[in-house]
Write an enzyme that holds these catalytic residues in place. Structure first.
Site, short mmCIF file in Angstrom:
data_model
loop_
_atom_site.label_atom_id
_atom_site.label_comp_id
_atom_site.label_asym_id
_atom_site.label_seq_id
_atom_site.Cartn_x
_atom_site.Cartn_y
_atom_site.Cartn_z
N GLU A 1 -5.32 29.61 -2.19
CA GLU A 1 -3.98 29.39 -1.67
C GLU A 1 -3.17 28.46 -2.57
O GLU A 1 -1.95 28.36 -2.43
CB GLU A 1 -4.04 28.78 -0.26
CG GLU A 1 -4.61 29.70 0.80
CD GLU A 1 -4.65 29.01 2.16
OE1 GLU A 1 -3.84 28.06 2.36
OE2 GLU A 1 -5.49 29.38 3.00
N ASP B 1 -21.42 19.07 -3.93
CA ASP B 1 -22.76 18.47 -3.90
C ASP B 1 -23.71 19.37 -3.12
O ASP B 1 -23.36 19.90 -2.07
CB ASP B 1 -22.66 17.09 -3.24
CG ASP B 1 -23.97 16.35 -3.25
OD1 ASP B 1 -24.47 16.05 -4.35
OD2 ASP B 1 -24.50 16.05 -2.16
#
Length: 551
Positions: free
Chosen positions: A273, A213
């Site tokens: 990751e 957002d």
């Protein structure tokens, strides 16, 4: 903060590139499906309706905020980043949603609201308690001017000054949105670390990505310099309504700061990751939106994709406008990746915004699925829902209440999803919904359209299936972009496949030259006839799709 973690194994293939060309279905949880009868949609309701979403053939869902919140801005004011608000259910409900979505081949993206929190968040409560506590600089605090006025001229998108006086610290705090949504201070390294830990929490829980957002609002000018005025001829109502003074400024210093790039690189490193996590950023800027999109998606160490507001504005996409927007995107973000949307939870539904009939909606749905980039569909878009008329007494959106009646807010696009027409609540709830169900929507329900072969719902399924059937459409390049009168055309190509796409964006018939070479009509009933020679004739709002025959 709830620190419980739970790693969910996904049966989906761990494809790091899944997001490129993906079709993402946005869910506004308050309005999708209520499972308890309290009139508010919830996570169990979403889980119940996942088969409908899977039937569209989309790749992922994006769920608007469901975190703990006082709901002043309906979840975009977060009081706990790592827990579910009780009105939506529990963390166990979310786990069940992810498991069911993955079983259906759907990835799950959630809305991360990092730029600001609720004023009820424990971080802010501690920060406002004094000027020397451990979190004193976690939010943007500033002394008043000598005359007691705010430190600069920055304005809130929701109206008025972006600064709110706090009697405890005798300072102002920054809020780019509601006064109950204080901005976090990204110049503080501890804030960035804490926010990234909340991101890791959801990644460990099994989410496949994030919608970020207000991604360009994260960092403010450290010197708190005032924004310059924006000339009237340059004002644009795509970010804020015309009646909002926010449009009177060029927002050079209150957002869009270059230091944001470093944070986005930290964010991307965290996502990398994990096997196949991705993110799409919302760029809210009327003047520099495409430029910022290019900056934020450049290379492979920032955000995977971004969307700006070019096709979320009130400007109907004529052939010339489509060419203009796509050309500017190519210039501003040659190394980036766009995510296109025509509707979402913040703007008037495009069926109403652009005054589209049934055939026009079909044409734009097909166009969306042929654009280079990823795409977002907003719940009910597949049904052709128009903006609902919500009476002032029924309004919930503080934005609309503030600027009524010149701007009616966002409630008209947030009314409940319609599943059937057997009751006045459209199958959404057994109780009175939090926003009224538009009576005119009942005849457009999922159940009604399932029974109608010509319904828009089936068209969306065919258009999404076409996109997925051809790598050139989902992941390929775009060239030969042309506006010929009311017809926009281009070619998509990838790995030896070449597809010609033409769209008559008009109530009048049109003819275009057939591209040179051998072409075979593509898309079945999605496309007009493509003759072996001569011109292609397009009826009003008709599309032509053809694949080059390999010799």
């Amino acid at each position: 903060m709830n620190t419980q973690t739970h790693i969910t194994a996904s049966p989906l293939v761990a494809d790091k590139d899944w997001w490129r060309g993906a079709v993402i279905y946005q869910i506004y949880p308050r309005s999708y499906q209520d499972s308890t009868g309290d009139g508010i949609g919830d996570l169990k309701g979403i889980t119940r309706r996942l088969p409908h979403i899977a039937s569209l053939g989309v790749d992922a869902i994006w769920i608007s905020p469901f975190f703990k919140s006082p709901m002043k801005d309906f979840g975009y004011d977060v009081s706990d980043y790592c827990d579910v608000d009780p009105m939506f259910g529990t963390l166990a409900d979310f786990d069940a949603l992810i498991a069911r979505a993955h079983d259906l081949g759907l990835r799950v993206m959630i809305d991360q609201v990092l730029s600001h929190s609720s004023d009820q968040h424990p971080w802010f409560k501690e920060s406002r308690a004094s000027r020397d506590n451990a979190k004193a600089d976690w939010y943007v605090w500033a002394d008043p001017e000598p005359d007691g006025t705010p430190p600069n001229n920055w304005l809130s998108i929701f109206g008025g000054s972006a600064w709110q006086w706090d009697a405890r610290r005798e300072q102002y705090y920054l809020h780019n949105f509601l006064t109950s949504q204080p901005d976090l201070n990204f110049h503080c390294a501890e804030v960035q670390d804490a926010l990234l830990q909340t991101v890791r929490f959801w990644l460990d829980r099994g989410v496949d990505g994030f919608r970020l957002d207000t991604i360009n609002f994260y960092i403010h000018d450290k010197l708190l310099r005032s924004n310059p005025p924006l000339p009237p001829e340059e004002r644009d109502d795509s970010i804020a309504p015309r009646v909002n003074p926010y449009n009177h400024q060029m927002h050079l210093y209150s957002k869009n700061q270059p230091e944001n790039i470093a944070f986005l690189e930290r964010f991307r490193a965290l996502l990398d990751e994990y096997p196949a996590a991705a993110a799409v950023g919302e760029v809210g800027d009327a003047q520099r939106g495409l430029e910022i999109m290019g900056e934020y998606t450049a290379g492979d160490n920032r955000v995977h994709m971004c969307y700006s507001f070019e096709f979320l504005s009130g400007d109907t996409p004529t052939a010339a406008r489509v060419v203009d927007v796509l050309t500017k995107v190519d210039e501003a973000a040659p190394d980036g990746w766009a995510c296109w949307a025509f509707s979402n939870h913040d703007v008037v539904r495009h069926a109403s915004r652009w005054a589209l009939g049934h055939d026009a909606q079909k044409a734009f749905a097909t166009l969306l699925m042929c654009l280079r980039g990823s795409t977002c569909l907003y719940q009910g878009e597949e049904l052709g829902l128009e903006e609902a008329e919500v009476a002032f007494d029924d309004l919930q959106d503080p934005y609309g209440i503030e600027f009524w009646p010149e701007f009616k807010g966002r409630d008209g696009c947030r009314t409940p999803m319609v599943w059937e027409k057997s009751n006045s609540f459209g199958g959404f709830s057994e109780g009175k919904p939090w926003l009224p169900v538009a009576p005119e929507h009942l005849t457009q329900s999922v159940a009604e359209q399932e029974e109608n072969p010509d319904a828009l719902l089936h068209h969306y399924r065919r258009a999404v299936a076409l996109r997925h059937a051809h790598r050139a459409l989902s992941k390929g390049d775009l060239s030969d972009l042309t506006a010929n009168g009311t017809v926009v055309s281009f070619t998509r190509h990838d790995e030896g496949e070449e597809i010609f796409c033409a769209f008559n964006l008009s109530d009048d018939a049109a003819q275009i030259d057939r591209p040179a070479g051998q072409w075979q009509q593509l898309g079945g009933e999605l496309s007009a006839d493509v003759p072996e020679q001569g011109k292609i004739t397009l009826k009003p709002w008709q599309v032509a799709l053809a694949r080059r025959v390999q010799t």
